[in-house]
Design an enzyme around this catalytic site. Structure first.
Site, PDB file in Angstrom:
ATOM      1  N   HIS A 292       3.911  -7.269 -12.134  1.00 48.12           N
ATOM      2  CA  HIS A 292       4.796  -6.185 -12.557  1.00 48.12           C
ATOM      3  C   HIS A 292       5.478  -5.524 -11.360  1.00 48.12           C
ATOM      4  CE1 HIS A 292       3.203  -6.517 -16.577  1.00 48.12           C
ATOM      5  NE2 HIS A 292       1.976  -6.309 -16.137  1.00 48.12           N
TER       6      HIS A 292
ATOM      7  N   HIS B 131       5.855   4.712  -5.459  1.00 52.19           N
ATOM      8  CA  HIS B 131       4.879   5.607  -6.087  1.00 52.19           C
ATOM      9  C   HIS B 131       3.554   5.543  -5.334  1.00 52.19           C
ATOM     10  CE1 HIS B 131       7.145   5.382 -10.179  1.00 52.19           C
ATOM     11  NE2 HIS B 131       7.651   6.312  -9.375  1.00 52.19           N
TER      12      HIS B 131
HETATM   13 ZN   LIG Z   1       5.122   3.238 -10.570  1.00 45.96          ZN
END
Ligand SMILES: [Zn+2]
Length: 258
Positions: free
Chosen positions: A92, A136
């Protein structure tokens, strides 16, 4: 013989139940999802009952950043050390697992840094505009399990300081899913952050299934510049792993007053 049969019943039934439970958990982790077509973000909530929040949640992420209310907010206190460059491609995104010991303190709560990863284009947008990439940094409060995620927008530019700090990652991007971690050099985590630490904040969710609403979002308001080549190297592997923005709804979107 009879005693042996009782032994079998007493020991194999719980064992089978335990194995069955583990298989179900493993299976739940393997519900396929992605970013396009019938496995894409608009369908996540219907892929599994466990993903229902992706469709029904009212505190979802990402959001479009606009009309933030400026207010006095505490600083994010970074306690970042070093980590081995444990970089891998999980199907992902490209993710770096962090060695224990790095954390932030926010509003008196310690959140341990677990991993960081990237999205292309950015998931959060500023007044409708996406950046080339978003990173992130995922942290967790070990007591409550709640997350604090630092988001940083990455743009293409002449940011030599930024591109040098990120070189050990972008020089070792694993193109193949599940490829063994590249043996890149150690990362000084603090150098991956912009110098300015102003931020936007709101309460939201994971931007991937199961879209759990357990995230204090801290989006730094200064983007970081990477080289055009670094951004192209990531986007050659993942070019569309960003969830579209969701409504802010009744939530507060705050910006730290400078
Ligand atoms: Zn993320």
């Amino acid at each position: 013989m009879h005693r042996f049969r009782i032994f079998l019943v007493f020991f194999t039934l719980p064992l089978l139940a335990a194995i069955g439970g583990m298989l179900m958990v493993a299976f739940a982790d393997e519900i396929p999802w992605g970013y396009a077509d019938d496995k894409g973000p608009a369908r996540w909530g219907r892929l599994s009952p466990e993903f229902a929040l992706c469709e029904e949640g009212l505190a979802q992420s990402p959001i479009d950043i606009r009309d933030a209310v400026e207010t006095d907010l505490v600083a994010i206190n970074f306690h970042y050390g070093e980590t081995a460059n444990n970089i891998f491609n999980n199907g992902h995104t490209i993710q770096v697992a962090i060695d224990a010991g790095s954390y932030i303190v926010y509003n008196g709560i310690r959140y341990d840094l677990l991993q960081f990863h990237f999205h292309a284009p950015s998931e959060h947008t500023i007044a409708g505009e996406a950046a080339a990439l978003e990173i992130h940094f995922v942290h967790q409060d070990r007591n409550s399990g709640n997350l604090a995620v630092i988001g940083i927008l990455l743009t293409a530019g002449d940011g030599e300081a930024g591109s040098a700090a990120y070189a050990p990652i972008f020089d070792n991007l694993p193109a193949q899913v599940g490829e063994p971690a590249a043996a890149g050099e150690a990362l000084a985590l603090e150098t991956l952050l912009p110098a300015s630490r102003g931020y936007y904040t709101y309460q939201g969710s994971l931007t991937t299934p199961p879209c759990s609403e357990v995230v204090r979002w801290l989006l730094l308001d200064s983007p970081l510049a990477l080289s055009t080549e670094q951004i192209a190297a990531f986007r050659a592997i993942y070019d569309a792993n960003a969830r579209p923005t969701l409504p802010l709804g009744q939530r507060d979107l705050l910006r730290a007053r400078r």
